[in-house]
Design a protein around this motif. Structure first.
Motif, mmCIF file in Angstrom:
data_model
loop_
_atom_site.group_PDB
_atom_site.id
_atom_site.type_symbol
_atom_site.label_atom_id
_atom_site.label_comp_id
_atom_site.label_asym_id
_atom_site.label_seq_id
_atom_site.Cartn_x
_atom_site.Cartn_y
_atom_site.Cartn_z
ATOM 1 N N GLU A 131 0.799 -1.213 0.000
ATOM 2 C CA GLU A 131 0.000 0.000 0.000
ATOM 3 C C GLU A 131 0.834 1.268 0.000
ATOM 4 O OE1 GLU A 131 -2.804 -0.208 3.186
ATOM 5 O OE2 GLU A 131 -3.699 -2.055 2.422
ATOM 6 N N HIS A 185 -2.849 -1.967 -5.128
ATOM 7 C CA HIS A 185 -3.218 -1.437 -3.813
ATOM 8 C C HIS A 185 -2.342 -0.255 -3.385
ATOM 9 C CE1 HIS A 185 -5.849 -4.849 -3.403
ATOM 10 N NE2 HIS A 185 -4.837 -5.636 -3.745
ATOM 11 N N GLY A 221 -1.200 3.000 -2.370
ATOM 12 C CA GLY A 221 -1.893 4.200 -1.927
ATOM 13 C C GLY A 221 -0.977 5.402 -1.786
ATOM 14 N N TYR A 250 -3.022 4.043 -11.795
ATOM 15 C CA TYR A 250 -2.833 4.111 -10.346
ATOM 16 C C TYR A 250 -3.925 4.954 -9.697
ATOM 17 C CZ TYR A 250 1.513 1.755 -11.147
ATOM 18 O OH TYR A 250 2.433 0.816 -11.509
ATOM 19 N N THR A 251 -5.174 4.606 -9.962
ATOM 20 C CA THR A 251 -6.305 5.391 -9.455
ATOM 21 C C THR A 251 -6.495 5.232 -7.943
ATOM 22 O OG1 THR A 251 -7.823 3.620 -10.060
ATOM 23 C CG2 THR A 251 -7.542 5.411 -11.648
ATOM 24 N N ASN A 252 -5.878 4.220 -7.326
ATOM 25 C CA ASN A 252 -5.951 4.058 -5.867
ATOM 26 C C ASN A 252 -4.921 4.913 -5.145
ATOM 27 O OD1 ASN A 252 -8.069 2.246 -5.856
ATOM 28 N ND2 ASN A 252 -6.731 0.480 -6.060
ATOM 29 N N GLU A 268 -3.354 7.684 -3.316
ATOM 30 C CA GLU A 268 -3.888 8.807 -2.548
ATOM 31 C C GLU A 268 -2.828 9.867 -2.279
ATOM 32 O OE1 GLU A 268 -5.614 7.152 0.965
ATOM 33 O OE2 GLU A 268 -7.244 6.198 -0.150
ATOM 34 N N SER A 288 -12.025 8.574 -11.577
ATOM 35 C CA SER A 288 -11.775 7.492 -10.621
ATOM 36 C C SER A 288 -10.515 7.704 -9.783
ATOM 37 C CB SER A 288 -11.679 6.156 -11.361
ATOM 38 O OG SER A 288 -10.644 6.214 -12.336
ATOM 39 N N SER A 289 -9.802 8.798 -10.018
ATOM 40 C CA SER A 289 -8.579 9.063 -9.264
ATOM 41 C C SER A 289 -8.880 9.316 -7.788
ATOM 42 C CB SER A 289 -7.850 10.286 -9.834
ATOM 43 O OG SER A 289 -6.750 10.634 -9.020
ATOM 44 N N SER A 290 -8.058 8.734 -6.918
ATOM 45 C CA SER A 290 -8.199 8.916 -5.467
ATOM 46 C C SER A 290 -7.173 9.895 -4.914
ATOM 47 C CB SER A 290 -8.012 7.572 -4.758
ATOM 48 O OG SER A 290 -8.965 6.649 -5.188
#
Length: 145
Positions: free
Chosen positions: A11, A33, A35, A53-55, A57, A82-84
């Motif tokens: 992550e 995953h 983040g 890499y939309t997850n 953050e 969908s980007s975080s």
């Protein structure tokens, strides 16, 4: 190192203060995953497409030399619904007015980015104005009372 993580459940990755020049190897791997990616204080001059890499953050790329192509890659991620991505550090990257405008334009419809660090870059009035327009955009207001 990235090969060993391919497809895994990692992550967060911290490769800050290294001697990384090129991130394009990331294009060949899937880190579903991931983040947080910290690549502060390297010598990165090339950034691959980050759209998958939309997850992600948090993306920390301070004190590199990401250039126009790097800003375009980041802008493409910021434009994805969908980007975080909620934290982006691109301080001290020699970003000029043109690159600042690319980034600012990518944020017009972005509602997730909460922290943007841009200090120590090279943009002047035009780059600042591009971001100020975002902060003062009242075009969506239909009525006032």
């Amino acid at each position: 190192v990235v090969e060993a993580l391919h497809g895994g459940s990692i992550e967060g990755l911290d490769f800050s203060d290294g001697e990384i020049n090129d991130m394009t190897a990331l294009e060949h791997y899937t880190l579903p995953h991931l983040g947080v990616l910290n690549l502060d204080n390297n010598n990165i001059q090339s950034i691959p497409s980050l759209e998958k890499y939309t997850n992600l953050e948090g993306l920390w790329l301070g004190r590199n030399k990401i250039g126009k192509e790097g800003c375009i890659s980041i802008a493409n991620l910021l434009q994805k619904e969908s980007s975080s991505l909620c934290g982006l550090d691109i301080d001290n990257n020699d970003i000029g007015d043109e690159e600042a405008e690319i980034l600012a334009n990518s944020l017009k419809h972005n509602t997730k980015l909460a922290v943007l660090r841009l200090n120590g870059n090279e943009f002047k009035d035009e780059g600042c104005l591009a971001f100020l327009k975002l902060l003062n955009d009242i075009s969506s207001i239909e009525r006032t009372y």
